[in-house]
Write a protein that holds these residues in place. Structure first.
Motif, PDB file in Angstrom:
ATOM      1  N   VAL A 151       3.854   5.346  -5.600  1.00 19.51           N
ATOM      2  CA  VAL A 151       3.762   5.253  -7.058  1.00 19.51           C
ATOM      3  C   VAL A 151       2.665   6.165  -7.588  1.00 19.51           C
ATOM      4  O   VAL A 151       2.822   6.860  -8.593  1.00 19.51           O
ATOM      5  CB  VAL A 151       3.505   3.791  -7.490  1.00 19.51           C
ATOM      6  CG1 VAL A 151       3.149   3.734  -8.975  1.00 19.51           C
ATOM      7  CG2 VAL A 151       4.728   2.929  -7.220  1.00 19.51           C
ATOM      8  N   THR A 152       1.507   6.178  -6.857  1.00 18.85           N
ATOM      9  CA  THR A 152       0.381   7.029  -7.267  1.00 18.85           C
ATOM     10  C   THR A 152       0.776   8.503  -7.248  1.00 18.85           C
ATOM     11  O   THR A 152       0.470   9.260  -8.182  1.00 18.85           O
ATOM     12  CB  THR A 152      -0.822   6.793  -6.342  1.00 18.85           C
ATOM     13  OG1 THR A 152      -1.178   5.410  -6.380  1.00 18.85           O
ATOM     14  CG2 THR A 152      -2.016   7.631  -6.794  1.00 18.85           C
ATOM     15  N   ILE A 153       1.471   8.900  -6.166  1.00 18.46           N
ATOM     16  CA  ILE A 153       1.901  10.306  -6.058  1.00 18.46           C
ATOM     17  C   ILE A 153       2.889  10.633  -7.180  1.00 18.46           C
ATOM     18  O   ILE A 153       2.794  11.691  -7.823  1.00 18.46           O
ATOM     19  CB  ILE A 153       2.549  10.558  -4.675  1.00 18.46           C
ATOM     20  CG1 ILE A 153       1.478  10.443  -3.566  1.00 18.46           C
ATOM     21  CG2 ILE A 153       3.212  11.929  -4.638  1.00 18.46           C
ATOM     22  CD1 ILE A 153       2.053  10.475  -2.174  1.00 18.46           C
ATOM     23  N   THR A 154       3.828   9.713  -7.402  1.00 20.62           N
ATOM     24  CA  THR A 154       4.832   9.928  -8.457  1.00 20.62           C
ATOM     25  C   THR A 154       4.164  10.053  -9.831  1.00 20.62           C
ATOM     26  O   THR A 154       4.495  10.942 -10.622  1.00 20.62           O
ATOM     27  CB  THR A 154       5.829   8.756  -8.474  1.00 20.62           C
ATOM     28  OG1 THR A 154       6.432   8.633  -7.185  1.00 20.62           O
ATOM     29  CG2 THR A 154       6.907   8.989  -9.531  1.00 20.62           C
ATOM     30  N   ILE A 155       3.192   9.145 -10.079  1.00 18.55           N
ATOM     31  CA  ILE A 155       2.487   9.181 -11.369  1.00 18.55           C
ATOM     32  C   ILE A 155       1.694  10.471 -11.507  1.00 18.55           C
ATOM     33  O   ILE A 155       1.655  11.099 -12.570  1.00 18.55           O
ATOM     34  CB  ILE A 155       1.572   7.948 -11.501  1.00 18.55           C
ATOM     35  CG1 ILE A 155       2.410   6.676 -11.642  1.00 18.55           C
ATOM     36  CG2 ILE A 155       0.632   8.099 -12.699  1.00 18.55           C
ATOM     37  CD1 ILE A 155       1.605   5.396 -11.629  1.00 18.55           C
ATOM     38  N   ARG A 204       0.842  -1.217   0.000  1.00 20.47           N
ATOM     39  CA  ARG A 204       0.000   0.000   0.000  1.00 20.47           C
ATOM     40  C   ARG A 204       0.864   1.249   0.000  1.00 20.47           C
ATOM     41  O   ARG A 204       0.563   2.226  -0.697  1.00 20.47           O
ATOM     42  CB  ARG A 204      -0.914  -0.004   1.224  1.00 20.47           C
ATOM     43  CG  ARG A 204      -2.025  -1.055   1.154  1.00 20.47           C
ATOM     44  CD  ARG A 204      -3.057  -0.819   2.233  1.00 20.47           C
ATOM     45  NE  ARG A 204      -3.998  -1.926   2.307  1.00 20.47           N
ATOM     46  CZ  ARG A 204      -3.906  -2.928   3.170  1.00 20.47           C
ATOM     47  NH1 ARG A 204      -2.906  -2.974   4.034  1.00 20.47           N
ATOM     48  NH2 ARG A 204      -4.798  -3.902   3.171  1.00 20.47           N
ATOM     49  N   LYS A 205       1.946   1.201   0.804  1.00 20.27           N
ATOM     50  CA  LYS A 205       2.851   2.358   0.837  1.00 20.27           C
ATOM     51  C   LYS A 205       3.483   2.585  -0.538  1.00 20.27           C
ATOM     52  O   LYS A 205       3.585   3.711  -1.007  1.00 20.27           O
ATOM     53  CB  LYS A 205       3.945   2.132   1.885  1.00 20.27           C
ATOM     54  CG  LYS A 205       3.424   2.149   3.322  1.00 20.27           C
ATOM     55  CD  LYS A 205       4.564   1.886   4.303  1.00 20.27           C
ATOM     56  CE  LYS A 205       4.054   1.879   5.744  1.00 20.27           C
ATOM     57  NZ  LYS A 205       5.138   1.562   6.705  1.00 20.27           N
ATOM     58  N   VAL A 206       3.901   1.459  -1.125  1.00 22.40           N
ATOM     59  CA  VAL A 206       4.516   1.556  -2.462  1.00 22.40           C
ATOM     60  C   VAL A 206       3.509   2.092  -3.471  1.00 22.40           C
ATOM     61  O   VAL A 206       3.824   2.963  -4.285  1.00 22.40           O
ATOM     62  CB  VAL A 206       5.042   0.171  -2.912  1.00 22.40           C
ATOM     63  CG1 VAL A 206       5.489   0.228  -4.370  1.00 22.40           C
ATOM     64  CG2 VAL A 206       6.201  -0.270  -2.023  1.00 22.40           C
ATOM     65  N   TYR A 207       2.262   1.563  -3.401  1.00 27.55           N
ATOM     66  CA  TYR A 207       1.214   2.023  -4.317  1.00 27.55           C
ATOM     67  C   TYR A 207       0.962   3.514  -4.133  1.00 27.55           C
ATOM     68  O   TYR A 207       0.771   4.254  -5.108  1.00 27.55           O
ATOM     69  CB  TYR A 207      -0.078   1.250  -4.089  1.00 27.55           C
ATOM     70  CG  TYR A 207      -0.026  -0.192  -4.524  1.00 27.55           C
ATOM     71  CD1 TYR A 207       0.779  -0.587  -5.593  1.00 27.55           C
ATOM     72  CD2 TYR A 207      -0.765  -1.176  -3.876  1.00 27.55           C
ATOM     73  CE1 TYR A 207       0.855  -1.902  -6.003  1.00 27.55           C
ATOM     74  CE2 TYR A 207      -0.691  -2.514  -4.273  1.00 27.55           C
ATOM     75  CZ  TYR A 207       0.110  -2.872  -5.340  1.00 27.55           C
ATOM     76  OH  TYR A 207       0.172  -4.172  -5.727  1.00 27.55           O
ATOM     77  N   LEU A 208       0.940   3.974  -2.842  1.00 28.81           N
ATOM     78  CA  LEU A 208       0.709   5.393  -2.572  1.00 28.81           C
ATOM     79  C   LEU A 208       1.830   6.225  -3.179  1.00 28.81           C
ATOM     80  O   LEU A 208       1.585   7.255  -3.825  1.00 28.81           O
ATOM     81  CB  LEU A 208       0.618   5.617  -1.061  1.00 28.81           C
ATOM     82  CG  LEU A 208       0.371   7.066  -0.615  1.00 28.81           C
ATOM     83  CD1 LEU A 208      -0.946   7.589  -1.180  1.00 28.81           C
ATOM     84  CD2 LEU A 208       0.383   7.169   0.912  1.00 28.81           C
TER      85      LEU A 208
END
Length: 639
Positions: A369-373, A363-367
């Motif tokens: 990644v989402t912010i980066t994207i 979830r942290k990674v997804y968050l």
């Protein structure tokens, strides 16, 4: 059910499991261990390890497991798929023997997957059969039958009759355990027929014995004994296990018959004791304790019914002693399985906790990644807006430049109208005014001179107006364009005809050097306009008694036309700018003919509309040559 009893129950069905040819190999465990030490080649070591593993299947499965695991590890390391498949199969058999069916099923599935990748039909069939046996043990009969039947169909397709017999026996045994005697009898009968076809007497004896057991359970004792007798006649002498089992079943049948037949009870019980003693003797010699225990239990029942209580009690004590020994081993196995189950449960909990941690980290990674994207998308959006704005600005600049050029062209257009049309019109008006006011005082020659000048002015005006009209239509895109193949010589003749008077007036010779069969691919009207304008220009700037040559040739790609004159020629600056609308030459013809320069601009536009080229070769005082090319039909299509 203890392990040894289960092995004996299914032993005939498991002959194909794990490629038991290894376990039946004449090589001893000691010999295989020596061979393992001496072998260095990986695939050979894997084969020896698997043979060692299979040697422990039914004697000491726990001691055999490490050999199977070593074989799997080495086969995985060198990626030998056949070795991997066989190792998984052996490890599955070990877990089946140890009653850990969940692990066994997992290994059998892995073996199946490996054999499927190899497209090894025998291996696939073996894996299906083993899965069926494991599912029987956990009472999932539908799954068991599905896999038994799949194994049977493969063996039937490949013509493996021996394996077909094992599949049929397994299906029959599973039905028998469900007390579905009709289906069990059906499949044992199919197996019997196949054994007869193969002349396999031991397999035939096994089927007879199983059919006899079914009839015994159905209380059809006469038929049951008939099949048991057939079984004894079929077995080889070394089939001690199957012969001993047959003796036990015959003893049980005579015991049942004695209970139901009081008139012949004593004789029937005596026969029961005889067969049970025969079985006890065989199992004592072979050391098969679980079957020996059953013999003593059945002897206890029979001797008790005979009234021989001392021997009955003695048989019962022997039964209990063996049972206690077997129970101790079974209890140990149950404790081991329980410990194994606890370890598995603990491992599963640890895996579950690890999964939760992984999910949390994910979830942290997804968050992140989402912010980066999102940031990347915003950057791309801003960059796109910047590029779009810059492109719009460039477009506006181009449009402004285009509008500026249009305005310049408009100014030139009006300049032509104001300047070039005014001169001819003023001359034309002056002559008409002279004729109108002084016609009575003018003689015939003067009138004729005025008429000739008026005609010349009208011709120049007409040509100028035609060019202005063509230019205007071209700028608006209103000129139709339909290129087609034409005879170039004929087109040139059509263009010379209306200009012949002008040439004659200046005594200019027009010479054409064109192959009569030469074809050109161009719009007919446009081609005429180009040739006529350039030819007219050549006549205009060629002095009297001059020469104009029209020459044409072709190469693989183009048709090239050249119009050369012996006129006054042009300097370099004029050559470079003659096709520009805003360039004014201020030159008049050798006979003072007016020139607006619009005709040559039209020629350039028309030639380029055909994807052609126009160029000039000229030198002042030495004449000019106008060259223009038109691509051939196939070249225009390619363009």
């Amino acid at each position: 059910m203890n392990i040894l009893h289960k092995i004996n129950k299914w032993i005939i069905c498991l002959i194909i499991i794990g490629n038991l040819a290894y376990s039946q190999n004449s090589e001893s465990i000691a010999t295989l261990k020596i061979k393992l030490q001496k072998t260095t080649e990986d695939t050979t070591r894997i084969n020896v390890l698997n043979r060692l593993a299979s040697s422990y299947f039914y004697t000491n499965p726990k001691a055999g497991i490490p050999y199977g695991e070593r074989a799997l590890k080495l086969a995985t390391k060198i990626n030998w798929k056949k070795g991997i498949a066989l190792s998984y199969n052996h490890l599955g058999v070990f877990q089946w023997v140890l009653t850990d069916y969940s692990k066994a099923i997992n290994y059998f599935y892995l073996s199946l997957s490996s054999y499927e990748k190899l497209k090894d039909q025998n291996g696939i069939s073996e894996a299906y059969n083993n899965l069926g046996l494991a599912y029987v043990e956990i009472k999932k009969n539908d799954q068991a039958f599905k896999y038994f039947n799949k194994a049977f169909e493969i063996n039937k397709r490949t013509g493996n009759k021996v394996s077909m017999v094992y599949n049929l026996n397994n299906i029959a045994t599973a039905y028998y355990n469900q007390k579905n005697y009709a289906k069990a009898l059906e499949y044992y009968t199919k197996s019997k027929d196949l054994n007869l076809l193969m002349h396999d007497l031991n397999g035939l004896g096994y089927c007879y014995s199983k059919i006899g057991k079914i009839y015994s359970d159905q209380k059809n004792y006469a038929k049951s004994l008939d099949y048991f007798e057939k079984a004894l006649k079929s077995y080889d002498k070394n089939q001690t296990y199957n012969i001993g089992n047959n003796y036990i079943e015959m003893g049980i049948v005579y015991y049942k018959m004695a209970l139901e037949n009081s008139n012949n009870k004593k004789q029937l019980l005596a026969q029961s004791v005889q067969y049970l003693n025969n079985a006890a003797h065989l199992f004592t010699e072979t050391g098969i304790l679980d079957r020996l225990s059953i013999c003593y239990l059945e002897l206890y029942k029979t001797k008790k019914e005979q009234g021989n209580f001392v021997e009955a009690l003695n048989s019962f004590d022997k039964h209990n002693a063996i049972k206690d020994s077997l129970f101790s081993n079974e209890s140990q196995n149950k404790l081991t399985n329980l410990q194994s189950k606890r370890e598995i449960d603990l491992r599963d909990k640890q895996i579950e906790i690890q999964k939760l941690k992984i999910n949390n980290d994910s979830r942290k990674v997804y968050l992140l990644v989402t912010i980066t994207i999102s940031i990347a998308i915003l950057f791309i959006l801003f960059f796109w807006l910047y590029i779009s704005k810059r492109n719009r600005n460039e477009l506006l600049l181009n449009k402004n430049e285009e509008i500026s050029n249009i305005n310049k062209q408009k100014d030139k257009f009006f300049s032509i109208i104001a300047h070039d049309l005014r001169g001819p019109f003023n001359g034309f008006l002056g002559l008409t005014e002279l004729l109108a006011e002084e016609i009575d005082d003018i003689d015939k020659e003067e009138i004729q001179f005025a008429a000739i000048n008026m005609r010349s002015s009208a011709t120049n005006l007409n040509r100028l107006l035609e060019n202005l009209l063509e230019w205007s239509r071209m700028e608006q895109g209103l000129i139709p364009f339909s290129p087609q193949e034409s005879n170039l010589g004929e087109v040139v003749k059509e263009c010379i005809a209306p200009l012949q008077d002008a040439a004659n007036k200046k005594v200019i010779t027009i010479e054409t050097i064109i192959d009569q069969n030469l074809k050109i691919f161009a719009d007919h009207h446009i081609l005429q306009s180009v040739i006529r304008n350039i030819l007219s220009n050549a006549l205009k700037f060629t002095p009297k008694k001059g020469m104009v040559k029209i020459h044409a040739l072709e190469d693989q790609k183009n048709t090239i036309i050249s119009i050369a004159d012996s006129g006054i020629g042009m300097n370099t600056k004029m050559i470079e700018n003659i096709f520009q609308l805003d360039f004014k030459t201020n030159r008049r013809g050798t006979d003072d003919e007016p020139s607006a320069g619009l005709g040559l601009i039209l020629c350039k536009e028309f030639v380029e509309k055909h994807s052609g080229k126009i160029w000039i070769e000229s030198e002042e005082g030495k004449g000019s040559t106008f060259n223009f090319s038109f691509p051939k039909n196939h070249m225009i299509n390619a363009i």
